[in-house]
Design an enzyme around this catalytic site. Structure first.
Site, PDB file in Angstrom:
ATOM      1  N   GLY A 140       0.856  -1.183   0.000  1.00 52.25           N
ATOM      2  CA  GLY A 140       0.000   0.000   0.000  1.00 52.25           C
ATOM      3  C   GLY A 140       0.888   1.228   0.000  1.00 52.25           C
ATOM      4  O   GLY A 140       0.964   1.960   0.992  1.00 52.25           O
ATOM      5  N   ALA A 141       1.592   1.426  -1.120  1.00 51.03           N
ATOM      6  CA  ALA A 141       2.597   2.501  -1.174  1.00 51.03           C
ATOM      7  C   ALA A 141       1.944   3.808  -1.600  1.00 51.03           C
ATOM      8  O   ALA A 141       2.297   4.411  -2.619  1.00 51.03           O
ATOM      9  CB  ALA A 141       3.735   2.103  -2.105  1.00 51.03           C
ATOM     10  N   SER A 172       0.206   7.503   0.449  1.00 46.90           N
ATOM     11  CA  SER A 172       0.790   8.593   1.243  1.00 46.90           C
ATOM     12  C   SER A 172       1.535   8.060   2.464  1.00 46.90           C
ATOM     13  O   SER A 172       2.724   8.325   2.658  1.00 46.90           O
ATOM     14  CB  SER A 172      -0.312   9.551   1.690  1.00 46.90           C
ATOM     15  N   GLY A 210       2.251   4.906   3.244  1.00 47.77           N
ATOM     16  CA  GLY A 210       3.209   3.862   2.886  1.00 47.77           C
ATOM     17  C   GLY A 210       4.519   4.441   2.385  1.00 47.77           C
ATOM     18  O   GLY A 210       5.611   3.980   2.751  1.00 47.77           O
ATOM     19  N   ALA A 215       0.670  12.576   6.162  1.00 48.98           N
ATOM     20  CA  ALA A 215       1.412  12.532   4.900  1.00 48.98           C
ATOM     21  C   ALA A 215       0.457  12.724   3.731  1.00 48.98           C
ATOM     22  O   ALA A 215      -0.696  12.298   3.800  1.00 48.98           O
ATOM     23  CB  ALA A 215       2.129  11.196   4.764  1.00 48.98           C
ATOM     24  N   ARG A 235       0.586  13.025  -0.866  1.00 46.81           N
ATOM     25  CA  ARG A 235       1.455  12.881  -2.046  1.00 46.81           C
ATOM     26  C   ARG A 235       1.336  14.089  -2.957  1.00 46.81           C
ATOM     27  O   ARG A 235       0.229  14.433  -3.383  1.00 46.81           O
ATOM     28  CB  ARG A 235       1.082  11.620  -2.824  1.00 46.81           C
ATOM     29  N   LYS A 281      -9.205   7.072  18.568  1.00 47.14           N
ATOM     30  CA  LYS A 281      -9.110   7.784  17.287  1.00 47.14           C
ATOM     31  C   LYS A 281     -10.405   7.618  16.485  1.00 47.14           C
ATOM     32  O   LYS A 281     -10.862   8.552  15.820  1.00 47.14           O
ATOM     33  CB  LYS A 281      -7.907   7.270  16.483  1.00 47.14           C
ATOM     34  N   ASN A 320     -12.651  10.415  14.529  1.00 45.68           N
ATOM     35  CA  ASN A 320     -12.868  10.297  13.081  1.00 45.68           C
ATOM     36  C   ASN A 320     -14.352  10.157  12.744  1.00 45.68           C
ATOM     37  O   ASN A 320     -14.825  10.687  11.734  1.00 45.68           O
ATOM     38  CB  ASN A 320     -12.106   9.092  12.518  1.00 45.68           C
ATOM     39  N   SER A 334      -9.161  13.610   5.860  1.00 48.51           N
ATOM     40  CA  SER A 334      -8.830  12.593   4.850  1.00 48.51           C
ATOM     41  C   SER A 334     -10.091  12.158   4.106  1.00 48.51           C
ATOM     42  O   SER A 334     -10.056  11.899   2.903  1.00 48.51           O
ATOM     43  CB  SER A 334      -8.155  11.398   5.510  1.00 48.51           C
TER      44      SER A 334
END
Ligand SMILES: NC(=O)c1ccc[n+]([C@@H]2O[C@H](COP(=O)([O-])OP(=O)(O)OC[C@H]3O[C@@H](n4cnc5c(N)ncnc54)[C@H](OP(=O)(O)O)[C@@H]3O)[C@@H](O)[C@H]2O)c1
Length: 300
Positions: free
Chosen positions: A10-11, A13, A15, A129, A131, A181, A185, A251
């Protein structure tokens, strides 16, 4: 003993943040991409505090992982976590340890169930994070990742993450952190989508503020019935987070604006599931779930 080899599954943000940070500290990292991805070296850029680091990381499809993985950090969205780990499981060496980092609740147990015999830990991270492009990750918020065991041996993940400059804290009861959390959320994220506002907007828009209170009261009742006690109610806790992150776009709102699937089942759906299990009515969460399902289906 061979040096640990860490795969990022799962590459996106988060990852890329974890993968690039680990690689920058000299650890061996491999990116696992979608099936069919041809083995390659990827140039990843990590931006943090005005500094830019370029790293070259090996990558392959999840259907052709390297044979010597010792650790896997699972960084997909919650709804992709169990399907992704099921794809990898047959090729995972015995004893390989998995850390699963999804928001919400439910995906963690599904991941553990798909990996009998493997040590599985769950993490709850406050790192931030995003991208800039497919290969550039911005470390936008320095946080801490709390990690605790779900299944099998308690693996010392902080030994890997600490040297990579990622704040890490082992905790005995990771579910409590995940639930803490989750309740924020479950209040903040849906309301930012519903009102198309930044986090601070939920405190200023009258309808959102009122909904925050009623969603919070339901969440408090559900979580108390499930055995979780917190000093501060969900609405007060969420208001404090909304104030501290007033300019942030949640998010869920980012996903909605980009036409991506929302993590609605793992967040609002988790409150509904717990409510049903413990006999607590959750009409406000149900209403928001149905509305967002409808909105997401129509798209922007
Ligand atoms: N980003 C943050 O700052 C942050 C902070 C705290 C917690 N989290 C949580 O961390 C999780 C990940 O968030 P994110 O923002 O990093 O999401 P993201 O940017 O959407 O990244 C998810 C990645 O997983 C990949 N993926 C999904 N299924 C896969 C499969 N079967 N095989 C290989 N790759 C697969 C996706 O690939 P495609 O691009 O091909 O779909 C995407 O690159 C979420 O639960 C989120 O709530 C995120």
């Amino acid at each position: 003993m061979a040096a640990p080899r860490i795969a990022i599954l799962g590459a996106g943000s988060l990852g890329l943040l974890f993968g690039a940070s680990l690689a920058a500290s000299g650890q061996s990292v491999h990116l696992l991409r979608r099936p069919g991805h041809r083995p390659t070296e990827e140039r990843i850029r990590l931006e943090r505090g005005g500094e830019r680091r370029e790293l070259s990381l090996p990558a392959s499809g999840i259907d052709s992982p390297p044979p010597d993985l010792s650790h896997v950090i699972l960084c997909t969205k919650a709804h992709d976590a169990a399907p992704a780990i099921r794809q990898l499981a047959p090729a995972l060496p015995p004893g390989a340890a998995v850390l699963t980092l999804q928001n919400g609740l439910g995906s963690q147990d599904a991941v553990a169930a798909a990996l009998p015999g493997h040590p599985v830990s769950a993490g709850c991270t406050t790192e931030g994070a995003w991208r800039r492009d497919a290969r550039t990750v911005v470390h936008a918020g320095i946080g801490v990742t709390r990690i605790g065991p779900l299944q099998g041996d308690d693996v010392d993940w902080c030994q890997r993450l600490g040297p990579a400059g990622l704040g890490c804290e082992p905790v005995p009861d990771i579910r409590r952190w995940l639930v803490d959390k989750l309740r924020v959320n479950a209040l903040l994220n849906p309301l930012t989508v519903l009102h198309d506002c930044r986090n601070g907007g939920v405190l200023e828009i009258p309808g959102a503020r009122a909904a925050l209170e009623s969603l919070g009261a339901e969440a408090d009742a559900v979580l108390a019935a499930a055995g979780y006690r917190f000093a501060e109610g969900a609405a007060a806790r969420t208001a404090a987070v909304a104030r501290a992150t007033a300019d942030n776009v949640s998010s869920m709102l980012q996903d909605y604006r980009a036409g991506r699937r929302l993590e609605l089942d793992a967040i609002t759906g988790a409150i509904l599931t717990l409510g049903a299990r413990h006999g607590i009515a959750t009409p406000e969460h149900q209403r928001i779930y149905d509305t967002l399902r409808g909105l997401a289906a129509v798209g922007r």
